[in-house]
Design an enzyme around this catalytic site. Sequence first.
Site, PDB file in Angstrom:
ATOM      1  CE1 TYR A  72      -0.934   3.632 -13.691  1.00  0.00           C
ATOM      2  CE2 TYR A  72       0.920   2.135 -13.929  1.00  0.00           C
ATOM      3  CZ  TYR A  72      -0.249   2.505 -13.293  1.00  0.00           C
ATOM      4  OH  TYR A  72      -0.741   1.740 -12.266  1.00  0.00           O
ATOM      5  CD  GLN A 106     -12.405   1.859  -5.193  1.00  0.00           C
ATOM      6  OE1 GLN A 106     -11.774   0.830  -5.053  1.00  0.00           O
ATOM      7  NE2 GLN A 106     -13.701   1.870  -5.454  1.00  0.00           N
ATOM      8  CG  ASP A 109     -10.874   9.296 -14.206  1.00  0.00           C
ATOM      9  OD1 ASP A 109     -11.466  10.156 -13.510  1.00  0.00           O
ATOM     10  OD2 ASP A 109     -11.381   8.192 -14.476  1.00  0.00           O
ATOM     11  CG  HIS A 124      -6.909   3.286  -5.102  1.00  0.00           C
ATOM     12  ND1 HIS A 124      -7.848   2.407  -5.591  1.00  0.00           N
ATOM     13  CD2 HIS A 124      -6.682   2.897  -3.809  1.00  0.00           C
ATOM     14  CE1 HIS A 124      -8.182   1.529  -4.659  1.00  0.00           C
ATOM     15  NE2 HIS A 124      -7.500   1.812  -3.554  1.00  0.00           N
ATOM     16  CB  CYS A 135      14.362  10.024  -3.168  1.00  0.00           C
ATOM     17  SG  CYS A 135      14.122  11.213  -4.498  1.00  0.00           S
ATOM     18  CB  CYS A 154      14.766  10.845  -9.488  1.00  0.00           C
ATOM     19  SG  CYS A 154      14.849  11.993  -8.123  1.00  0.00           S
ATOM     20  N   GLY A 194     -20.144   2.009  -9.405  1.00  0.00           N
ATOM     21  CA  GLY A 194     -19.166   1.482 -10.361  1.00  0.00           C
ATOM     22  C   GLY A 194     -17.892   0.914  -9.787  1.00  0.00           C
ATOM     23  CB  SER A 196     -15.207  -5.012  -8.838  1.00  0.00           C
ATOM     24  OG  SER A 196     -13.926  -4.566  -8.461  1.00  0.00           O
TER      25      SER A 196
HETATM   26  C1  BJW Z   1     -20.129   0.146 -14.181  1.00  0.00           C
HETATM   27  C2  BJW Z   1     -20.280   0.561 -15.468  1.00  0.00           C
HETATM   28  C3  BJW Z   1     -21.101   1.660 -15.652  1.00  0.00           C
HETATM   29  C4  BJW Z   1     -18.989  -1.099 -15.578  1.00  0.00           C
HETATM   30  N1  BJW Z   1     -21.688   2.255 -14.593  1.00  0.00           N
HETATM   31  N2  BJW Z   1     -20.709   0.740 -13.153  1.00  0.00           N
HETATM   32  C5  BJW Z   1      -7.852  -7.440   2.899  1.00  0.00           C
HETATM   33  C6  BJW Z   1      -8.285  -8.618   2.332  1.00  0.00           C
HETATM   34  C7  BJW Z   1      -7.710  -9.111   1.153  1.00  0.00           C
HETATM   35  C8  BJW Z   1      -6.689  -8.421   0.514  1.00  0.00           C
HETATM   36  C9  BJW Z   1      -6.246  -7.242   1.087  1.00  0.00           C
HETATM   37  C10 BJW Z   1      -6.814  -6.766   2.256  1.00  0.00           C
HETATM   38  N3  BJW Z   1      -6.216  -5.597   2.560  1.00  0.00           N
HETATM   39  C11 BJW Z   1      -5.281  -5.327   1.618  1.00  0.00           C
HETATM   40  C12 BJW Z   1      -5.273  -6.314   0.717  1.00  0.00           C
HETATM   41  C13 BJW Z   1      -4.374  -6.405  -0.466  1.00  0.00           C
HETATM   42  C14 BJW Z   1      -4.795  -5.558  -1.627  1.00  0.00           C
HETATM   43  C15 BJW Z   1      -6.139  -6.055  -2.123  1.00  0.00           C
HETATM   44  O1  BJW Z   1      -7.176  -5.479  -1.915  1.00  0.00           O
HETATM   45  N4  BJW Z   1      -6.136  -7.171  -2.836  1.00  0.00           N
HETATM   46  C16 BJW Z   1      -7.359  -7.749  -3.371  1.00  0.00           C
HETATM   47  C17 BJW Z   1      -7.376  -7.618  -4.902  1.00  0.00           C
HETATM   48  C18 BJW Z   1      -7.474  -9.161  -2.914  1.00  0.00           C
HETATM   49  N5  BJW Z   1      -4.841  -4.136  -1.291  1.00  0.00           N
HETATM   50  C19 BJW Z   1      -3.743  -3.388  -1.348  1.00  0.00           C
HETATM   51  O2  BJW Z   1      -2.650  -3.867  -1.637  1.00  0.00           O
HETATM   52  C20 BJW Z   1      -3.865  -1.919  -0.993  1.00  0.00           C
HETATM   53  N6  BJW Z   1      -2.830  -1.558  -0.083  1.00  0.00           N
HETATM   54  C21 BJW Z   1      -2.817  -1.943   1.181  1.00  0.00           C
HETATM   55  O3  BJW Z   1      -3.731  -2.528   1.699  1.00  0.00           O
HETATM   56  O4  BJW Z   1      -1.670  -1.586   1.824  1.00  0.00           O
HETATM   57  C22 BJW Z   1      -1.464  -1.991   3.175  1.00  0.00           C
HETATM   58  C23 BJW Z   1      -0.233  -1.281   3.660  1.00  0.00           C
HETATM   59  C24 BJW Z   1      -0.302  -0.563   4.859  1.00  0.00           C
HETATM   60  C25 BJW Z   1       0.830   0.116   5.319  1.00  0.00           C
HETATM   61  C26 BJW Z   1       2.010   0.070   4.578  1.00  0.00           C
HETATM   62  C27 BJW Z   1       2.072  -0.615   3.393  1.00  0.00           C
HETATM   63  C28 BJW Z   1       0.944  -1.306   2.929  1.00  0.00           C
HETATM   64  C29 BJW Z   1      -3.631  -1.042  -2.208  1.00  0.00           C
HETATM   65  C30 BJW Z   1      -4.672  -1.201  -3.259  1.00  0.00           C
HETATM   66  C31 BJW Z   1      -4.280  -0.333  -4.467  1.00  0.00           C
HETATM   67  C32 BJW Z   1      -5.195  -0.548  -5.664  1.00  0.00           C
HETATM   68  N7  BJW Z   1      -4.602   0.076  -6.798  1.00  0.00           N
HETATM   69  C33 BJW Z   1      -5.321   0.038  -8.070  1.00  0.00           C
HETATM   70  C34 BJW Z   1      -4.404   0.622  -9.167  1.00  0.00           C
HETATM   71  C35 BJW Z   1      -4.354   2.157  -9.063  1.00  0.00           C
HETATM   72  C36 BJW Z   1      -3.453   2.728 -10.095  1.00  0.00           C
HETATM   73  C37 BJW Z   1      -3.957   2.573 -11.505  1.00  0.00           C
HETATM   74  O5  BJW Z   1      -5.063   3.053 -11.857  1.00  0.00           O
HETATM   75  O6  BJW Z   1      -3.250   1.947 -12.303  1.00  0.00           O
HETATM   76  O7  BJW Z   1      -6.541   0.756  -7.964  1.00  0.00           O
HETATM   77  S1  BJW Z   1      -5.844  -1.625  -8.527  1.00  0.00           S
HETATM   78  C38 BJW Z   1      -7.379  -1.124  -9.214  1.00  0.00           C
HETATM   79  O8  BJW Z   1      -8.476  -1.637  -8.429  1.00  0.00           O
HETATM   80  C39 BJW Z   1      -7.423   0.405  -9.059  1.00  0.00           C
HETATM   81  C40 BJW Z   1      -8.847   0.641  -8.703  1.00  0.00           C
HETATM   82  O9  BJW Z   1      -8.991   1.889  -8.066  1.00  0.00           O
HETATM   83  C41 BJW Z   1      -9.163  -0.540  -7.811  1.00  0.00           C
HETATM   84  C42 BJW Z   1     -10.621  -0.852  -7.701  1.00  0.00           C
HETATM   85  O10 BJW Z   1     -11.134  -1.174  -8.956  1.00  0.00           O
HETATM   86  P1  BJW Z   1     -12.614  -0.689  -9.321  1.00  0.00           P
HETATM   87  O11 BJW Z   1     -12.662   0.767  -9.390  1.00  0.00           O
HETATM   88  O12 BJW Z   1     -13.579  -1.376  -8.458  1.00  0.00           O
HETATM   89  O13 BJW Z   1     -12.694  -1.219 -10.850  1.00  0.00           O
HETATM   90  P2  BJW Z   1     -13.096  -2.641 -11.391  1.00  0.00           P
HETATM   91  O14 BJW Z   1     -12.609  -2.724 -12.788  1.00  0.00           O
HETATM   92  O15 BJW Z   1     -12.667  -3.716 -10.479  1.00  0.00           O
HETATM   93  O16 BJW Z   1     -14.677  -2.672 -11.368  1.00  0.00           O
HETATM   94  C43 BJW Z   1     -15.436  -1.833 -12.204  1.00  0.00           C
HETATM   95  C44 BJW Z   1     -16.889  -1.985 -11.815  1.00  0.00           C
HETATM   96  O17 BJW Z   1     -17.627  -1.066 -12.589  1.00  0.00           O
HETATM   97  C45 BJW Z   1     -17.474  -3.379 -12.102  1.00  0.00           C
HETATM   98  O18 BJW Z   1     -18.181  -3.818 -10.945  1.00  0.00           O
HETATM   99  C46 BJW Z   1     -18.427  -3.134 -13.258  1.00  0.00           C
HETATM  100  O19 BJW Z   1     -19.580  -3.981 -13.215  1.00  0.00           O
HETATM  101  C47 BJW Z   1     -18.804  -1.707 -13.028  1.00  0.00           C
HETATM  102  N8  BJW Z   1     -19.243  -0.989 -14.227  1.00  0.00           N
HETATM  103  N9  BJW Z   1     -19.523  -0.297 -16.291  1.00  0.00           N
HETATM  104  C48 BJW Z   1     -21.441   1.724 -13.340  1.00  0.00           C
HETATM  105  N10 BJW Z   1     -21.323   2.133 -16.904  1.00  0.00           N
HETATM  106 ZN    ZN Z   2      14.732  10.278  -6.444  1.00  0.00          ZN
END
Ligand code: BJW
Ligand code: ZN
Length: 263
Positions: A72, A106, A109, A124, A135, A154, A194, A196
Site C-alpha cells: 500500500y 471504485q 486514488d 471502496h 478498533c 494504534c 474502466g 472489469s
Molecule cells: C481501461 C483502460 C483505459 C484498462 N481506459 N479502461 C456476488 C457475487 C459474487 C461474489 C460476491 C458477490 N457479492 C460479494 C461478493 C464477494 C466479493 C466479490 O465481488 N468477489 C468477486 C471478485 C467474485 N465482494 C466483496 O467482498 C465486497 N464486499 C462485500 O460484498 O461485503 C459483503 C458484506 C456485507 C456486510 C458485512 C460484511 C460484508 C468488497 C469488495 C471490495 C473490493 N476491494 C478492492 C480493493 C480496494 C483496495 C485497494 O485498492 O487495494 O477494490 S478489489 C479491486 O477490485 C478494487 C477495485 O476497486 C475493484 C474493481 O476493480 P476495477 O476497478 O474494475 O479494476 P480492474 O483491474 O478489475 O479492471 C480494470 C478495467 O479497466 C479493465 O476492464 C480494463 O480493460 C480497463 N482499462 N485500461 C479505460 N485506459
Molecule cells: Zn485501535
Amino acid sequence: MATPTTQQLAQARQVIADAQRIVCLTGAGVSAESGVATFRDAQTGLWAKFDPLRLASQAGFAADPGLVWQWYMARLGTVEQAMPNHGHLALARLAALTPTFTLVTQNVDDLHERAGSQNVLHIHGRINHFHCNTCGTEHTLQPDERTSELPPTCLLCGGLVRPAVVWFGEALPGDVVEIAWREAERCDLMLVVGTSGVVYPVAQLPLVAQQAGAVVIDVNPECTPISEIADIFLQGSGGLILPALVGALSAGPKGHPGSGLSG
Ligand code: BJW
Ligand code: ZN
C-alpha cells in the site's frame, strides 16, 4: 482493438447532451493512463509476483501485515506522483455541464478530485486515509511510517493500522452505497468507465440503473460483463473516448437551443 463507429459516438453524445441526471461509475482503468496499475492487469516490478486480490483482504493482512503495508505504501507513492489524465478532466467538465451528476469511483486514488471533480463517492475507500484494523480509530500517517517494514500500531489499543480501503469480504461504506443506489435508480444515464465489472456489489450498479430505465454507456478497451449489457459500448481508452464525448458539449443549459453537440 475495435474503435467506436462515428454513429456510436454521435449516439452517445446525444444521450449525454440530453441527460439531466448522470451517474458515472469509474474503475481502475480511468487511472491507467495516469500510470496507476489496474488490478487485473499484471503487476510490474517488485510486486509482479504477488496477487493483488489476495493482498487486498483480511486474510492477506493477517498472513503478512508487513507485505500488505509495503504494497500500500508503494501504491500510495505512485498515486501521489501521478497526474490526472484527459479522462479525469473530461468527467470533471461533464459534471459542470450536467444538472445532476454523481461520480461513484471504485478507485482509492484522488485523481478525480485533483482533476476538479467534487463530492466524489469513494465506494471502496481511500488509500491516503488510515485507521486501526482492531478498533477503527483514525490514524494520521507519519513520514517515517511510510518506509517502515511493518504497519504502525494504534495509540489506543495497539492494533495494526491499515489503509481505509474496502477489502474483499468487508462491507462497503453504507452512506456511499445508499447514495449510489438511490442515484442509479433515478438517473437517465449511467456512464461506466474502466471497470472489469466483476467485483460485487458495485458490478450490479449499471444493471440497477438500466432496469430503472437509464441508458448505459460503457467505455473500456476490453469487452466486460458490463459492455455486454450496455446500450452503447465504446471500445477504447478513457483518455481518448471521454474527451471525444464531452469536448463537443457546449456550456448552455441542457434542453435549450444551442446546448446540443456539434461535430
Ligand atoms: C481501461 C483502460 C483505459 C484498462 N481506459 N479502461 C456476488 C457475487 C459474487 C461474489 C460476491 C458477490 N457479492 C460479494 C461478493 C464477494 C466479493 C466479490 O465481488 N468477489 C468477486 C471478485 C467474485 N465482494 C466483496 O467482498 C465486497 N464486499 C462485500 O460484498 O461485503 C459483503 C458484506 C456485507 C456486510 C458485512 C460484511 C460484508 C468488497 C469488495 C471490495 C473490493 N476491494 C478492492 C480493493 C480496494 C483496495 C485497494 O485498492 O487495494 O477494490 S478489489 C479491486 O477490485 C478494487 C477495485 O476497486 C475493484 C474493481 O476493480 P476495477 O476497478 O474494475 O479494476 P480492474 O483491474 O478489475 O479492471 C480494470 C478495467 O479497466 C479493465 O476492464 C480494463 O480493460 C480497463 N482499462 N485500461 C479505460 N485506459
Ligand atoms: Zn485501535
